[in-house]
Design a protein around this motif. Structure first.
Motif, PDB file in Angstrom:
ATOM      1  N   MET A 116       1.073  -1.102   0.003  1.00 58.31           N
ATOM      2  CA  MET A 116       0.390   0.233   0.051  1.00 58.31           C
ATOM      3  C   MET A 116       0.918   1.310   0.478  1.00 58.31           C
ATOM      4  O   MET A 116       1.722   1.251   0.231  1.00 58.31           O
ATOM      5  N   SER A 117       0.645   2.192  -0.833  1.00 55.31           N
ATOM      6  CA  SER A 117       1.288   3.526  -0.974  1.00 55.31           C
ATOM      7  C   SER A 117       1.113   4.682   0.700  1.00 55.31           C
ATOM      8  O   SER A 117       0.143   4.573   1.215  1.00 55.31           O
ATOM      9  N   ALA A 118       2.426   5.250   0.883  1.00 53.19           N
ATOM     10  CA  ALA A 118       2.232   5.490   2.452  1.00 53.19           C
ATOM     11  C   ALA A 118       1.282   7.201   1.525  1.00 53.19           C
ATOM     12  O   ALA A 118       1.462   7.185   0.399  1.00 53.19           O
ATOM     13  N   PRO A 119       0.782   7.673   3.043  1.00 58.97           N
ATOM     14  CA  PRO A 119       0.220   8.817   2.486  1.00 58.97           C
ATOM     15  C   PRO A 119       0.216   9.692   1.603  1.00 58.97           C
ATOM     16  O   PRO A 119       1.892   9.712   1.461  1.00 58.97           O
ATOM     17  N   TRP A 120       0.008  10.565   0.843  1.00 60.17           N
ATOM     18  CA  TRP A 120       0.331  11.816   0.187  1.00 60.17           C
ATOM     19  C   TRP A 120       0.206  12.973   1.274  1.00 60.17           C
ATOM     20  O   TRP A 120      -0.583  13.360   1.669  1.00 60.17           O
ATOM     21  N   PRO A 121       1.483  13.529   1.542  1.00 60.42           N
ATOM     22  CA  PRO A 121       1.759  14.333   2.241  1.00 60.42           C
ATOM     23  C   PRO A 121       1.419  15.711   1.310  1.00 60.42           C
ATOM     24  O   PRO A 121       0.942  16.388   2.359  1.00 60.42           O
ATOM     25  N   TRP A 122       0.431  16.293   0.576  1.00 62.07           N
ATOM     26  CA  TRP A 122       0.244  17.201  -0.211  1.00 62.07           C
ATOM     27  C   TRP A 122      -0.809  17.630  -0.793  1.00 62.07           C
ATOM     28  O   TRP A 122      -1.461  16.500  -0.753  1.00 62.07           O
ATOM     29  N   PRO A 123      -1.542  18.901  -0.834  1.00 62.33           N
ATOM     30  CA  PRO A 123      -3.162  19.163  -0.503  1.00 62.33           C
ATOM     31  C   PRO A 123      -3.285  18.097  -1.883  1.00 62.33           C
ATOM     32  O   PRO A 123      -3.084  18.822  -3.598  1.00 62.33           O
ATOM     33  N   LEU A 124      -4.881  17.447  -2.203  1.00 60.68           N
ATOM     34  CA  LEU A 124      -5.582  16.627  -3.692  1.00 60.68           C
ATOM     35  C   LEU A 124      -6.000  17.641  -4.617  1.00 60.68           C
ATOM     36  O   LEU A 124      -7.062  18.352  -3.382  1.00 60.68           O
ATOM     37  N   PRO A 125      -5.843  17.688  -5.413  1.00 59.02           N
ATOM     38  CA  PRO A 125      -7.030  18.875  -5.896  1.00 59.02           C
ATOM     39  C   PRO A 125      -8.197  18.098  -6.065  1.00 59.02           C
ATOM     40  O   PRO A 125      -8.391  16.460  -5.835  1.00 59.02           O
ATOM     41  N   VAL A 126      -9.309  19.281  -6.484  1.00 62.81           N
ATOM     42  CA  VAL A 126     -10.523  17.949  -6.454  1.00 62.81           C
ATOM     43  C   VAL A 126     -11.548  18.201  -8.822  1.00 62.81           C
ATOM     44  O   VAL A 126     -10.543  19.327  -9.383  1.00 62.81           O
ATOM     45  N   ASP A 127     -12.180  17.724  -8.539  1.00 60.08           N
ATOM     46  CA  ASP A 127     -12.961  18.345 -10.396  1.00 60.08           C
ATOM     47  C   ASP A 127     -13.314  19.459 -10.520  1.00 60.08           C
ATOM     48  O   ASP A 127     -14.391  19.470  -9.652  1.00 60.08           O
ATOM     49  N   ASP A 128     -12.943  20.224 -10.679  1.00 63.51           N
ATOM     50  CA  ASP A 128     -13.515  21.181 -11.205  1.00 63.51           C
ATOM     51  C   ASP A 128     -14.016  21.681 -12.257  1.00 63.51           C
ATOM     52  O   ASP A 128     -14.574  22.636 -12.784  1.00 63.51           O
ATOM     53  N   GLY A 129     -14.247  20.767 -12.988  1.00 69.72           N
ATOM     54  CA  GLY A 129     -14.912  20.284 -14.476  1.00 69.72           C
ATOM     55  C   GLY A 129     -13.968  20.964 -15.215  1.00 69.72           C
ATOM     56  O   GLY A 129     -14.707  21.535 -16.385  1.00 69.72           O
ATOM     57  N   THR A 175       8.869  20.816 -12.942  1.00 66.93           N
ATOM     58  CA  THR A 175       9.386  20.239 -11.673  1.00 66.93           C
ATOM     59  C   THR A 175      10.875  20.937 -11.705  1.00 66.93           C
ATOM     60  O   THR A 175      11.529  22.132 -12.339  1.00 66.93           O
ATOM     61  N   GLY A 176      10.910  20.493 -10.673  1.00 68.32           N
ATOM     62  CA  GLY A 176      12.203  21.829 -10.150  1.00 68.32           C
ATOM     63  C   GLY A 176      13.322  20.900 -10.348  1.00 68.32           C
ATOM     64  O   GLY A 176      13.937  20.272 -11.525  1.00 68.32           O
ATOM     65  N   ALA A 177      14.484  21.850  -9.690  1.00 66.70           N
ATOM     66  CA  ALA A 177      15.896  21.362  -9.851  1.00 66.70           C
ATOM     67  C   ALA A 177      16.370  21.083  -8.484  1.00 66.70           C
ATOM     68  O   ALA A 177      16.319  21.946  -7.855  1.00 66.70           O
ATOM     69  N   PRO A 178      18.410  21.099  -8.213  1.00 64.57           N
ATOM     70  CA  PRO A 178      18.782  20.734  -7.130  1.00 64.57           C
ATOM     71  C   PRO A 178      19.321  22.107  -6.784  1.00 64.57           C
ATOM     72  O   PRO A 178      19.546  23.376  -7.953  1.00 64.57           O
ATOM     73  N   GLY A 179      18.487  22.767  -5.696  1.00 67.53           N
ATOM     74  CA  GLY A 179      18.978  24.267  -5.474  1.00 67.53           C
ATOM     75  C   GLY A 179      18.157  25.148  -5.754  1.00 67.53           C
ATOM     76  O   GLY A 179      18.076  26.565  -5.814  1.00 67.53           O
ATOM     77  N   LEU A 180      17.381  25.046  -6.823  1.00 66.70           N
ATOM     78  CA  LEU A 180      16.285  26.350  -6.946  1.00 66.70           C
ATOM     79  C   LEU A 180      14.228  25.526  -6.186  1.00 66.70           C
ATOM     80  O   LEU A 180      14.047  25.079  -6.006  1.00 66.70           O
ATOM     81  N   SER A 181      14.593  26.953  -5.443  1.00 66.66           N
ATOM     82  CA  SER A 181      13.580  26.911  -4.802  1.00 66.66           C
ATOM     83  C   SER A 181      12.396  26.643  -5.721  1.00 66.66           C
ATOM     84  O   SER A 181      11.824  27.116  -6.720  1.00 66.66           O
ATOM     85  N   ASN A 182      10.682  26.123  -4.921  1.00 63.76           N
ATOM     86  CA  ASN A 182       9.336  25.808  -5.381  1.00 63.76           C
ATOM     87  C   ASN A 182       8.823  27.365  -5.923  1.00 63.76           C
ATOM     88  O   ASN A 182       9.577  28.107  -5.258  1.00 63.76           O
ATOM     89  N   PRO A 183       7.410  27.259  -7.076  1.00 62.76           N
ATOM     90  CA  PRO A 183       7.956  28.832  -7.483  1.00 62.76           C
ATOM     91  C   PRO A 183       6.671  29.008  -5.937  1.00 62.76           C
ATOM     92  O   PRO A 183       5.999  28.245  -4.236  1.00 62.76           O
ATOM     93  N   PRO A 184       6.498  30.848  -5.932  1.00 62.84           N
ATOM     94  CA  PRO A 184       5.696  30.766  -4.596  1.00 62.84           C
ATOM     95  C   PRO A 184       4.163  29.686  -4.314  1.00 62.84           C
ATOM     96  O   PRO A 184       3.425  29.305  -5.401  1.00 62.84           O
ATOM     97  N   ASP A 185       4.358  30.170  -3.032  1.00 57.86           N
ATOM     98  CA  ASP A 185       2.638  28.846  -2.518  1.00 57.86           C
ATOM     99  C   ASP A 185       2.781  27.239  -2.862  1.00 57.86           C
ATOM    100  O   ASP A 185       1.786  26.933  -2.923  1.00 57.86           O
ATOM    101  N   TRP A 186       3.870  26.901  -3.878  1.00 55.99           N
ATOM    102  CA  TRP A 186       3.635  26.083  -3.903  1.00 55.99           C
ATOM    103  C   TRP A 186       2.861  24.862  -3.201  1.00 55.99           C
ATOM    104  O   TRP A 186       2.247  23.600  -3.536  1.00 55.99           O
TER     105      TRP A 186
END
Length: 193
Positions: free
Chosen positions: A1-14, A55-66
């Motif tokens: 079984m997969s480990a819980p996903w630690p990030w917010p999950l998307p919903v179907d917005d149509g 996709t990120g890269a080593p040493g590169l910050s994520n975009p805002p509020d990622w």
């Protein structure tokens, strides 16, 4: 079984409901990580197109509020999943491409770093995405694709996966669907919806 996903999950917005079976993909060439230009409308095999935000890269910050944007995280895990199952997709006679709005130079670094056996395509001007009206989101003043997978055959949409809750296990879901519908991939061009 997969480990819980630690990030917010998307919903179907149509936002992908217009991408119905039989919808043609646009005839636009996109630059690939090997320097070639690829027109996805001209593919003849069953073709899996996984659209991802960034996709990120080593040493590169994520975009805002990622960390708080549902569905933003997981692009590397998703690409690695398709990589790890590549031979199984080949056995199903299915081609794979990734697409993001990042430029080819950035994508090429990612492609080499995680040793992908398939090409990544750049839609950095959003021409292909706008032609299909793909779902997007904006953060830090930059537009990103929402995570979505299209399966096309003979240049037309056969199946859409949206939203994608778990990018880490999504490639297994796509492979299972391909295996279950293998006979359809050899049929004549799609008609209707």
């Amino acid at each position: 079984m997969s480990a819980p996903w630690p990030w917010p999950l998307p919903v179907d917005d149509g936002a992908a409901q217009h991408l119905t079976r039989g919808t043609p993909v646009p005839s636009l060439s996109l630059q690939a990580t090997d320097g070639t230009m690829v027109d996805l409308s001209a593919t003849r095999n069953r073709t899996i197109i996984f659209c991802y935000p960034w996709t990120g890269a080593p040493g590169l910050s994520n975009p805002p509020d990622w960390d708080t944007i549902p569905g933003a995280h997981g692009s590397t895990a998703e690409a690695e999943g398709f990589r790890n199952l590549h031979s199984a997709f080949v056995a199903q006679r299915a081609d794979i491409f990734g697409i993001s709005v990042q430029n080819s130079e950035f994508q090429s670094d990612f492609y080499r770093r995680i040793q992908l056996p398939f090409l990544i395509l750049s839609d950095c001007h959003l021409a292909w995405s706008k032609a299909l009206k793909l779902p997007t989101f904006v953060t830090g003043g930059v537009t990103y694709l929402k995570r979505l997978t299209l399966i096309i055959t003979h240049g037309k949409i056969e199946r859409v996966f949206y939203p994608i809750e778990r990018p880490d296990i999504h490639p297994r879901e796509v492979l299972a669907w391909c295996a279950a519908t293998a006979s359809h991939a050899d049929e004549s061009p799609l008609k209707g919806h």
